[in-house]
Design an enzyme around this catalytic site. Structure first.
Site, PDB file in Angstrom:
ATOM      1  N   SER A   6      36.375  16.548 -13.885  1.00  0.00           N
ATOM      2  CA  SER A   6      36.482  15.086 -13.777  1.00  0.00           C
ATOM      3  C   SER A   6      37.147  14.628 -12.488  1.00  0.00           C
ATOM      4  O   SER A   6      37.076  13.459 -12.141  1.00  0.00           O
ATOM      5  CB  SER A   6      37.206  14.512 -14.990  1.00  0.00           C
ATOM      6  OG  SER A   6      38.570  14.839 -14.976  1.00  0.00           O
TER       7      SER A   6
ATOM      8  N   THR B 145      36.749  20.179 -19.093  1.00  0.00           N
ATOM      9  CA  THR B 145      37.169  21.394 -19.792  1.00  0.00           C
ATOM     10  C   THR B 145      36.479  21.537 -21.133  1.00  0.00           C
ATOM     11  O   THR B 145      36.217  22.652 -21.587  1.00  0.00           O
ATOM     12  CB  THR B 145      38.705  21.372 -19.967  1.00  0.00           C
ATOM     13  OG1 THR B 145      39.286  21.365 -18.676  1.00  0.00           O
ATOM     14  CG2 THR B 145      39.210  22.558 -20.744  1.00  0.00           C
TER      15      THR B 145
ATOM     16  N   THR C 164      39.751  15.781 -18.778  1.00  0.00           N
ATOM     17  CA  THR C 164      40.945  15.007 -19.124  1.00  0.00           C
ATOM     18  C   THR C 164      41.670  14.443 -17.902  1.00  0.00           C
ATOM     19  O   THR C 164      42.391  13.458 -18.021  1.00  0.00           O
ATOM     20  CB  THR C 164      41.945  15.885 -19.898  1.00  0.00           C
ATOM     21  OG1 THR C 164      42.266  17.022 -19.101  1.00  0.00           O
ATOM     22  CG2 THR C 164      41.385  16.309 -21.238  1.00  0.00           C
ATOM     23  N   ASP C 165      41.482  15.091 -16.744  1.00  0.00           N
ATOM     24  CA  ASP C 165      42.284  14.690 -15.575  1.00  0.00           C
ATOM     25  C   ASP C 165      42.133  13.206 -15.251  1.00  0.00           C
ATOM     26  O   ASP C 165      43.108  12.524 -14.935  1.00  0.00           O
ATOM     27  CB  ASP C 165      41.887  15.513 -14.347  1.00  0.00           C
ATOM     28  CG  ASP C 165      42.347  16.958 -14.455  1.00  0.00           C
ATOM     29  OD1 ASP C 165      43.008  17.295 -15.450  1.00  0.00           O
ATOM     30  OD2 ASP C 165      42.049  17.746 -13.537  1.00  0.00           O
TER      31      ASP C 165
HETATM   32  N1  DAS Z   1      41.611  19.580 -16.235  1.00  0.00           N
HETATM   33  C1  DAS Z   1      40.294  19.665 -16.749  1.00  0.00           C
HETATM   34  C2  DAS Z   1      40.150  18.991 -18.091  1.00  0.00           C
HETATM   35  O1  DAS Z   1      41.142  18.958 -18.781  1.00  0.00           O
HETATM   36  C3  DAS Z   1      39.251  19.456 -15.806  1.00  0.00           C
HETATM   37  C4  DAS Z   1      38.718  18.066 -15.772  1.00  0.00           C
HETATM   38  O2  DAS Z   1      39.433  17.079 -15.864  1.00  0.00           O
HETATM   39  O3  DAS Z   1      37.490  18.013 -15.675  1.00  0.00           O
HETATM   40  O4  DAS Z   1      39.114  18.562 -18.526  1.00  0.00           O
END
Ligand code: DAS
Length: 365
Positions: free
Chosen positions: A98, A52, A131-132
């Site tokens: 991710s 993200t 972040t995932d």
């Molecule tokens: N949910 C998104 C993020 O927070 C997508 C990811 O993990 O790439 O980055």
């Protein structure tokens, strides 16, 4: 008379200060910005993987965007003042959400950091990441990079095109931490929303809000305030140069799956994992617990000579999973959550298939 004296004193003071000012101006001028940068700024390498933080979408909106759209140089260019913190070198390792990151990508990333870390001119590293699965990549790197230089993983909850995007400040603070001498030797860290977290302890705790990570029972290692790091804690767990895990000859990791236990969990779910994976993490209830049905099947398989390694982890984020004296067929996952226990077991299986040595790894790392 007194008034005249006071006036003279004031005049003397004013002229004195002015003279001081003149003296200052006579000192050698500071080096031009470019020259100063070359001479004094530490070098930080930013390795982009997407997420993200590199996402774009409808202007202002926080949802409905595409992750992994901007390249690492655009991220660098988008943060005012970043180039005043360090000499920056950007490298694009991959650019994706991710959830698409693979073990092969991890190995590429770890090998690249290990190679770059030999360069004495590099002070530290920043990994931009979704972040995932950020906590998983961070823990993998914590166990496999062979350097005590700071390695900082960072992301954002809002895409670059959102109102109040959180990526720029998170990236700014990550670069600031990566060049901080006190950050050396603390293992891989995550910087998010002003917090500094140890890779082994950190977990994502919300689907949406920007303060998206915490260190569970262990809190934060410290805070970032603008470009300054304030440390309060250090993880006791061995990391980086103090682990036996070596990726230099690896291309992929042994297959380890997570079987999620719940009321009425069917045996065939567990069987699938036992049949097709070298290692199985049971995401158990309570103390990594599961039904007698599941327990007995694991006992039968292991006592029958099946080499599959089964680790019990906890579905909840806090507390420790301890050994069952009556069930040595499984290994206690300590306080690793299932997704992190999976990483440790995968790496352990690159070194040994011995159940007792792997048990020792779970007690240690
Ligand atoms: N949910 C998104 C993020 O927070 C997508 C990811 O993990 O790439 O980055």
């Amino acid at each position: 008379m007194k008034k005249i004296l006071a006036l003279l004193l004031c005049l003397a003071l004013v002229f004195g200060l002015a003279a001081c000012g003149e003296k200052k101006e006579a000192e050698p001028a500071p080096a031009p910005a470019e020259e100063q940068k070359e001479d004094t700024l530490p070098t930080v390498v930013i390795l982009g993987t997407g997420g993200t933080i590199a996402g774009t979408g409808e202007a202002g909106k926080t949802t409905g965007y595409s992750a992994g759209e901007l390249d690492v140089q655009s991220l660098i260019d988008g943060v005012p003042g970043l180039d005043k913190l360090a000499t920056l070198k950007g490298e694009q390792v991959l650019n994706t959400a991710s959830d698409n990151v693979t073990a092969k990508d991890w190995i590429v990333l770890a090998k690249r950091i290990n190679e770059l870390a030999k360069d004495d001119s590099i002070a530290g590293f920043v990994i931009t990441h979704g972040t995932d699965t950020l906590e998983e990549t961070a823990y993998f790197l914590d166990l496999t990079v062979k350097t005590d230089k700071p390695v900082i993983c960072v992301g954002a909850m809002r895409p670059a095109t959102a109102t109040s995007a959180d990526g720029p400040m998170n990236l700014y603070q990550s670069v600031a931490l990566a060049r901080t001498p006190e950050a050396k030797g603390r293992g891989v860290m995550v910087v998010f929303s002003d917090g500094i977290y140890a890779a082994r302890q950190v977990t994502k705790v919300t689907t949406y809000r920007t303060d998206a990570f915490n260190g569970r029972d262990f809190g934060a290692l410290g805070y970032m305030v603008d470009d300054k790091a304030y440390f309060y804690n250090k993880s006791e767990k061995p990391n980086t140069v103090d682990t036996p895990f070596d990726v230099s000859e690896l291309e992929d990791l042994p297959k380890v799956g997570i079987a999620y236990f719940h009321i009425d969990a069917e045996l065939d779910v567990l069987e699938h994992y036992l049949d097709s994976y070298e290692g199985v993490i049971v995401a158990g209830a309570g103390n990594g617990s599961m039904s007698t049905l599941w327990h007995n099947r694991i006992k039968e398989r292991v006592d029958g000579g099946d080499g599959v390694i089964v680790v019990r982890a906890g579905r909840m984020d806090n507390g420790i999973v301890t050994e069952y004296a009556t069930n040595p067929q499984t290994i206690a996952g300590n306080n690793l959550n299932p997704q992190k226990a999976r990483i440790l077991l995968s790496l352990a299986l690159t070194v040994t298939k011995d159940r007792e040595q792997i048990r020792e790894y779970f007690a240690t790392y």
